[in-house]
Design a protein around this motif. Sequence first.
Motif, PDB file in Angstrom:
ATOM      1  N   ALA B  62      77.100  37.609  76.283  1.00 34.30           N
ATOM      2  CA  ALA B  62      78.681  37.401  76.585  1.00 34.30           C
ATOM      3  C   ALA B  62      78.446  36.139  75.126  1.00 34.30           C
ATOM      4  O   ALA B  62      77.932  34.977  75.316  1.00 34.30           O
ATOM      5  N   SER B  63      79.688  36.256  74.464  1.00 32.23           N
ATOM      6  CA  SER B  63      79.885  35.448  73.345  1.00 32.23           C
ATOM      7  C   SER B  63      81.412  34.321  73.564  1.00 32.23           C
ATOM      8  O   SER B  63      81.334  33.573  71.700  1.00 32.23           O
ATOM      9  N   LYS B  64      81.576  34.824  74.079  1.00 33.28           N
ATOM     10  CA  LYS B  64      83.480  33.926  74.148  1.00 33.28           C
ATOM     11  C   LYS B  64      83.505  33.074  75.021  1.00 33.28           C
ATOM     12  O   LYS B  64      83.049  33.081  76.423  1.00 33.28           O
ATOM     13  N   GLY B  65      83.882  31.641  74.992  1.00 36.15           N
ATOM     14  CA  GLY B  65      84.475  30.750  76.041  1.00 36.15           C
ATOM     15  C   GLY B  65      85.608  30.576  76.733  1.00 36.15           C
ATOM     16  O   GLY B  65      85.962  29.102  77.401  1.00 36.15           O
ATOM     17  N   THR B  66      86.073  31.572  76.792  1.00 36.52           N
ATOM     18  CA  THR B  66      88.078  30.883  77.935  1.00 36.52           C
ATOM     19  C   THR B  66      87.630  32.318  78.962  1.00 36.52           C
ATOM     20  O   THR B  66      86.797  33.343  79.434  1.00 36.52           O
ATOM     21  N   LEU B  67      88.418  31.617  79.220  1.00 40.84           N
ATOM     22  CA  LEU B  67      88.795  32.112  81.300  1.00 40.84           C
ATOM     23  C   LEU B  67      88.835  33.412  80.880  1.00 40.84           C
ATOM     24  O   LEU B  67      88.105  34.689  81.678  1.00 40.84           O
ATOM     25  N   ASP B  68      89.441  33.989  80.326  1.00 41.40           N
ATOM     26  CA  ASP B  68      89.812  35.280  79.880  1.00 41.40           C
ATOM     27  C   ASP B  68      88.635  36.129  79.889  1.00 41.40           C
ATOM     28  O   ASP B  68      88.304  37.473  80.265  1.00 41.40           O
ATOM     29  N   THR B  92      74.956  33.892  74.895  1.00 44.23           N
ATOM     30  CA  THR B  92      75.237  33.202  72.949  1.00 44.23           C
ATOM     31  C   THR B  92      76.934  32.360  72.640  1.00 44.23           C
ATOM     32  O   THR B  92      77.742  32.581  72.987  1.00 44.23           O
ATOM     33  N   PHE B  93      76.931  31.502  71.852  1.00 44.18           N
ATOM     34  CA  PHE B  93      78.051  30.580  71.412  1.00 44.18           C
ATOM     35  C   PHE B  93      78.590  30.195  72.965  1.00 44.18           C
ATOM     36  O   PHE B  93      77.922  29.001  73.629  1.00 44.18           O
ATOM     37  N   TYR B  94      80.032  30.354  72.226  1.00 38.06           N
ATOM     38  CA  TYR B  94      80.992  29.869  73.445  1.00 38.06           C
ATOM     39  C   TYR B  94      80.695  30.403  75.236  1.00 38.06           C
ATOM     40  O   TYR B  94      81.020  29.740  75.851  1.00 38.06           O
ATOM     41  N   GLY B  95      79.888  31.322  75.121  1.00 35.83           N
ATOM     42  CA  GLY B  95      79.757  31.788  76.012  1.00 35.83           C
ATOM     43  C   GLY B  95      78.524  31.250  76.746  1.00 35.83           C
ATOM     44  O   GLY B  95      78.336  31.349  78.123  1.00 35.83           O
ATOM     45  N   LEU B  96      78.160  29.881  76.115  1.00 37.87           N
ATOM     46  CA  LEU B  96      76.886  29.281  76.936  1.00 37.87           C
ATOM     47  C   LEU B  96      77.637  28.684  77.986  1.00 37.87           C
ATOM     48  O   LEU B  96      76.999  28.445  78.976  1.00 37.87           O
ATOM     49  N   ASN B  97      79.320  28.348  77.689  1.00 44.86           N
ATOM     50  CA  ASN B  97      79.872  27.912  78.992  1.00 44.86           C
ATOM     51  C   ASN B  97      79.539  28.712  80.455  1.00 44.86           C
ATOM     52  O   ASN B  97      80.110  27.693  81.379  1.00 44.86           O
ATOM     53  N   ILE B  98      80.290  29.810  80.474  1.00 43.73           N
ATOM     54  CA  ILE B  98      79.700  30.495  81.518  1.00 43.73           C
ATOM     55  C   ILE B  98      78.410  29.838  82.262  1.00 43.73           C
ATOM     56  O   ILE B  98      78.342  29.901  83.834  1.00 43.73           O
ATOM     57  N   VAL B  99      77.451  29.668  81.620  1.00 48.10           N
ATOM     58  CA  VAL B  99      76.193  29.498  82.431  1.00 48.10           C
ATOM     59  C   VAL B  99      76.092  27.842  82.782  1.00 48.10           C
ATOM     60  O   VAL B  99      75.183  27.308  82.935  1.00 48.10           O
ATOM     61  N   LYS B 100      76.731  27.393  81.969  1.00 48.64           N
ATOM     62  CA  LYS B 100      76.493  25.686  82.479  1.00 48.64           C
ATOM     63  C   LYS B 100      76.901  25.290  83.642  1.00 48.64           C
ATOM     64  O   LYS B 100      77.975  25.602  84.139  1.00 48.64           O
ATOM     65  N   LYS B 101      76.576  23.907  83.762  1.00 54.96           N
ATOM     66  CA  LYS B 101      75.907  23.711  84.967  1.00 54.96           C
ATOM     67  C   LYS B 101      77.755  23.742  85.360  1.00 54.96           C
ATOM     68  O   LYS B 101      78.145  22.580  83.999  1.00 54.96           O
ATOM     69  N   GLY B 102      78.756  24.093  86.381  1.00 49.68           N
ATOM     70  CA  GLY B 102      79.526  23.389  86.428  1.00 49.68           C
ATOM     71  C   GLY B 102      80.654  23.996  85.452  1.00 49.68           C
ATOM     72  O   GLY B 102      82.307  24.111  85.555  1.00 49.68           O
ATOM     73  N   GLY B 103      80.284  24.488  84.528  1.00 48.78           N
ATOM     74  CA  GLY B 103      80.511  25.316  83.122  1.00 48.78           C
ATOM     75  C   GLY B 103      82.165  26.438  83.842  1.00 48.78           C
ATOM     76  O   GLY B 103      83.579  26.211  83.517  1.00 48.78           O
ATOM     77  N   ALA B 104      81.279  27.095  84.595  1.00 46.20           N
ATOM     78  CA  ALA B 104      82.761  28.529  84.469  1.00 46.20           C
ATOM     79  C   ALA B 104      83.912  27.783  86.013  1.00 46.20           C
ATOM     80  O   ALA B 104      84.798  28.608  85.010  1.00 46.20           O
ATOM     81  N   LYS B 105      83.192  27.143  86.107  1.00 44.57           N
ATOM     82  CA  LYS B 105      84.635  26.235  87.384  1.00 44.57           C
ATOM     83  C   LYS B 105      85.919  25.649  86.084  1.00 44.57           C
ATOM     84  O   LYS B 105      87.220  25.374  85.987  1.00 44.57           O
ATOM     85  N   HIS B 106      85.596  25.800  84.537  1.00 45.94           N
ATOM     86  CA  HIS B 106      86.099  24.570  83.971  1.00 45.94           C
ATOM     87  C   HIS B 106      86.729  25.486  82.442  1.00 45.94           C
ATOM     88  O   HIS B 106      87.594  25.364  81.507  1.00 45.94           O
ATOM     89  N   LEU B 107      86.368  26.583  82.827  1.00 45.06           N
ATOM     90  CA  LEU B 107      86.985  27.596  81.544  1.00 45.06           C
ATOM     91  C   LEU B 107      88.592  28.010  81.305  1.00 45.06           C
ATOM     92  O   LEU B 107      89.026  27.616  82.852  1.00 45.06           O
ATOM     93  N   LYS B 108      88.908  27.793  80.632  1.00 45.45           N
ATOM     94  CA  LYS B 108      90.222  27.640  79.653  1.00 45.45           C
ATOM     95  C   LYS B 108      91.221  28.837  79.533  1.00 45.45           C
ATOM     96  O   LYS B 108      90.058  29.186  78.746  1.00 45.45           O
ATOM     97  N   VAL B 109      91.899  28.937  79.365  1.00 45.60           N
ATOM     98  CA  VAL B 109      92.725  30.015  78.358  1.00 45.60           C
ATOM     99  C   VAL B 109      93.420  29.226  77.552  1.00 45.60           C
ATOM    100  O   VAL B 109      94.413  28.760  78.496  1.00 45.60           O
ATOM    101  N   ALA B 110      93.676  30.034  76.998  1.00 38.76           N
ATOM    102  CA  ALA B 110      94.382  29.277  75.887  1.00 38.76           C
ATOM    103  C   ALA B 110      95.501  30.020  75.508  1.00 38.76           C
ATOM    104  O   ALA B 110      96.083  31.224  74.848  1.00 38.76           O
ATOM    105  N   PRO B 111      96.636  29.017  75.469  1.00 37.06           N
ATOM    106  CA  PRO B 111      97.569  30.128  75.214  1.00 37.06           C
ATOM    107  C   PRO B 111      98.317  29.833  73.994  1.00 37.06           C
ATOM    108  O   PRO B 111      99.314  30.917  73.859  1.00 37.06           O
ATOM    109  N   ILE B 112      97.652  29.399  73.431  1.00 35.77           N
ATOM    110  CA  ILE B 112      98.390  29.437  71.945  1.00 35.77           C
ATOM    111  C   ILE B 112      98.119  30.540  71.171  1.00 35.77           C
ATOM    112  O   ILE B 112      96.184  31.010  71.413  1.00 35.77           O
TER     113      ILE B 112
END
Lengths: 79, 208
Positions: B62-68, B92-112
């Motif tokens: 899991a290497s990406k850190g966006t919601l989708d 790995t990389f931005y995918g770490l945000n998924i397992v960061k404490k409170g991270g999964a809750k705050h992942l976002k969709v990039a409209p740009i």
Amino acid sequence: MATTYQVDKLVDAKGQSCPMPVVMLAKAFKDLTPGQILAISATDPGSKPDVRAWADKTGNTLLEMVEEQGVFTFYLQKA
Amino acid sequence: MAIDTGATTSTHDHITLTLDMERLVQERVDELVQERLKSLVTESVATAMKKDPAKNKVAIIASKGTLDMAYPPLILASAAAAMGEDVEIFFTFYGLNIVKKGGAKHLKVAPIANPAMPVPMPNIVGMLPGMTPMATWMMKSQYFAKHNVASLEDLLQECVDLGVKLIACQMTMDVFGMKADDLIDGVEVGGAATFINFANEAHTTLFI
């Protein structure tokens, strides 16, 4: 037409999206003993191929699937 | 070939007959052995395939850190674990945000630069302040909620409950200044070799 089964456990996964019906099914199946039957109902159309795939992979038997007004009920027997 | 009929048969004929029979027997034996070998090999290969542990292993990066992009690894991992498989996700990389404490809750969709948004948003609008939270809110409340899609936190919990092994990449943690304490409970820390070691024995290996 649905056969009547002696159901040992009922799981309601109606309204749940992928992968939850299969996850709920797997968790509930853990407590069954071989030969026991579980019935799970779901509304996610993807659960039709998914439950079949789950049974195929885990070696448990999908006895029947009944579709009634958008609700799919699967009868599965523990191997 | 002359058959021994008694006194008229020469010794030479006897030898030819014996050699001929030997050849026939040899040919037949070869045929049978080949047939038997073929079925023996097929059987043992089938048995080995059935027992092949790699059939029941799934390795995911899991290497990406966006919601989708956080959904696919968690959905596939929980489904595979529900099917009784050994699953490992390497974050790995931005995918770490998924397992960061409170991270999964705050992942976002990039409209740009995302022409696949359900409601297409021109980049010039997507770049405005507040558009990322808005696109995220729209995705969560208007799309996911309506279809009762499990939240990332719930899916993570399902993964943990089903025994999915969660590994955070040591090197990228260092790069981003993350400590083991910053990760949710149950996440182990490992390196590339840890993942490769597992992936080498898994028929299903996905990079997301």
